[in-house]
Enzyme design. Sequence first.
Site, mmCIF file in Angstrom:
data_model
loop_
_atom_site.group_PDB
_atom_site.id
_atom_site.type_symbol
_atom_site.label_atom_id
_atom_site.label_comp_id
_atom_site.label_asym_id
_atom_site.label_seq_id
_atom_site.Cartn_x
_atom_site.Cartn_y
_atom_site.Cartn_z
ATOM 1 N N ASN A 1 0.861 -1.186 0.000
ATOM 2 C CA ASN A 1 0.000 0.000 0.000
ATOM 3 C C ASN A 1 0.898 1.237 0.000
ATOM 4 O O ASN A 1 1.359 1.685 1.043
ATOM 5 C CB ASN A 1 -0.898 -0.060 1.254
ATOM 6 C CG ASN A 1 -1.787 1.162 1.392
ATOM 7 O OD1 ASN A 1 -1.669 2.122 0.639
ATOM 8 N ND2 ASN A 1 -2.667 1.135 2.382
ATOM 9 N N ARG B 1 -1.790 19.235 0.779
ATOM 10 C CA ARG B 1 -2.774 19.640 -0.246
ATOM 11 C C ARG B 1 -3.817 20.566 0.368
ATOM 12 O O ARG B 1 -4.271 20.344 1.484
ATOM 13 C CB ARG B 1 -3.469 18.399 -0.822
ATOM 14 C CG ARG B 1 -2.564 17.553 -1.696
ATOM 15 C CD ARG B 1 -3.181 16.215 -2.020
ATOM 16 N NE ARG B 1 -2.675 15.176 -1.150
ATOM 17 C CZ ARG B 1 -3.162 13.944 -1.071
ATOM 18 N NH1 ARG B 1 -4.179 13.594 -1.833
ATOM 19 N NH2 ARG B 1 -2.648 13.047 -0.244
ATOM 20 N N GLU C 1 -6.633 -1.229 5.306
ATOM 21 C CA GLU C 1 -6.742 -1.289 3.842
ATOM 22 C C GLU C 1 -6.061 -2.545 3.326
ATOM 23 O O GLU C 1 -6.493 -3.134 2.342
ATOM 24 C CB GLU C 1 -6.082 -0.048 3.222
ATOM 25 C CG GLU C 1 -6.862 1.233 3.437
ATOM 26 C CD GLU C 1 -6.068 2.470 3.045
ATOM 27 O OE1 GLU C 1 -4.998 2.701 3.633
ATOM 28 O OE2 GLU C 1 -6.528 3.209 2.161
ATOM 29 N N HIS D 1 -9.612 6.649 -1.419
ATOM 30 C CA HIS D 1 -9.602 5.956 -0.109
ATOM 31 C C HIS D 1 -10.741 4.944 -0.015
ATOM 32 O O HIS D 1 -11.253 4.660 1.075
ATOM 33 C CB HIS D 1 -9.733 6.949 1.068
ATOM 34 C CG HIS D 1 -8.615 7.942 1.169
ATOM 35 N ND1 HIS D 1 -8.824 9.269 1.474
ATOM 36 C CD2 HIS D 1 -7.285 7.799 1.013
ATOM 37 C CE1 HIS D 1 -7.673 9.904 1.509
ATOM 38 N NE2 HIS D 1 -6.717 9.032 1.214
ATOM 39 N N ARG E 1 -2.375 -1.553 -3.726
ATOM 40 C CA ARG E 1 -3.338 -0.461 -3.696
ATOM 41 C C ARG E 1 -3.009 0.455 -4.873
ATOM 42 O O ARG E 1 -1.848 0.862 -5.041
ATOM 43 C CB ARG E 1 -3.190 0.327 -2.396
ATOM 44 C CG ARG E 1 -4.052 1.566 -2.383
ATOM 45 C CD ARG E 1 -3.647 2.482 -1.254
ATOM 46 N NE ARG E 1 -4.461 3.677 -1.244
ATOM 47 C CZ ARG E 1 -4.084 4.831 -0.730
ATOM 48 N NH1 ARG E 1 -2.893 4.960 -0.181
ATOM 49 N NH2 ARG E 1 -4.870 5.871 -0.746
#
Length: 394
Positions: free
Chosen positions: A7, A238, A381, A179, A90
């Site tokens: 990931n 960001r 995840e 996500h 991922r």
Amino acid sequence: MNILVINSGSSSIKFQLIEMPSEALICSGLVERIGHTDAVLKYKTNTVAFQETSSIKTHKQGLHKIVELLLHVEKGVIKSTSDIEVVGHRVVHGGNSFSNTTEITAQVKQKIQEYATLAPLHNPGNLEGILVAEEFFPMAKQVAVFDTAFHQTIPEKANKYAIPNKFYKEKGIQLYGFHGTSHQYVSEKAIAYLGLKSSKIISIHLGNGCSMTAIRDGKSIDHSLGFTPSNGLIMGTRSGDLDHGVIYHLVNKLGYNMDEVKNLLTNESGMLGLTGHNDLRDIEAEAEKGNRNCILALTMNAYRIQKYIGAYVATLNGLDAIIFTAGIGENSSVIRKLVCTDMNFFGIDLDETKNESKSKELREINSAISKVKILVIPTNEELEIAKQAFRLVN
Ligand code: AMP
């Protein structure tokens, strides 16, 4: 079957080796602060716990270190690279090309490369992970699990931008969402925990990247990131929501070119731009010492999340639970407290003692009078990716 999950995030790589279908964790680890001289590699098996700080400049370097550890004579968990049967990756942006988990082919890699322009902080690292894994594990099946897939259920009224129609279907300019594996994993956990037949949930993923999803009956119906992972909440580097007029002003009046604008808004903004730090732990420590920029940045960060909660209560026409997850959501009691302050109109009421407690398990941190459950759910995840990869190859 041994599935290695990779990931790759914007500045980190998480990995887990999972035995499926038992879901037994063989080893797990993390490379953090990629790009820095003090990058941290953490690695854990049933018998070994290892941590090392060193200079790791690129994702490729980080991945090399991970493979070395897996094969290490003392610390390692595999004897040969052929012990890994599947590598699950991922991949952040799959655009309109991938609505499901898929086996990686040359064509899939080309698409991931093409979508790198839409996810410049992620898809290049994701692709790097695939290339290194193919090199080290040539016998393994390589599988991609896309962050965008969970959001395919978002209705047109929410995923379409109010720009001329031709840009939607013909050019693919729309909200895709990100996500997805995390929002899916934690919302499934929450639904099972709440035991509700019909549910209205807001999932708040706060890590290096941050996003929120409105989830009705287990399906994503709106989401804060958009065409690229840059919209919505204030993130590590960001800006999140921003009037696009700022971009024209930067270009036309302040002499920026488009690459500089992109770099400014993607790599130099967010919490980093506001405080000089992008790791929330550093910002909290500075705020504690009275640093005004850090205090204001934390307040702004939480305020943006509160606005999205308001919007998604309208989207869902109600609310059963909010979920905090990922690095910040799971660990920062400071952010959780700021988000849950003055939200009693929405039935959100925090228990401050429970908020301070630490656990790796799902936990409830709302007060007894709170109408809405406030849940902290560690995301996984990697396990979600392993499950989806296993389903595909079987
Ligand atoms: P993720 O992308 O989910 O791995 O989250 C990474 C981010 O989580 C880091 O950049 C930190 O800002 C934040 N984080 C991790 N641990 C903590 C902590 N104990 N307190 C506050 N923030 C944390």
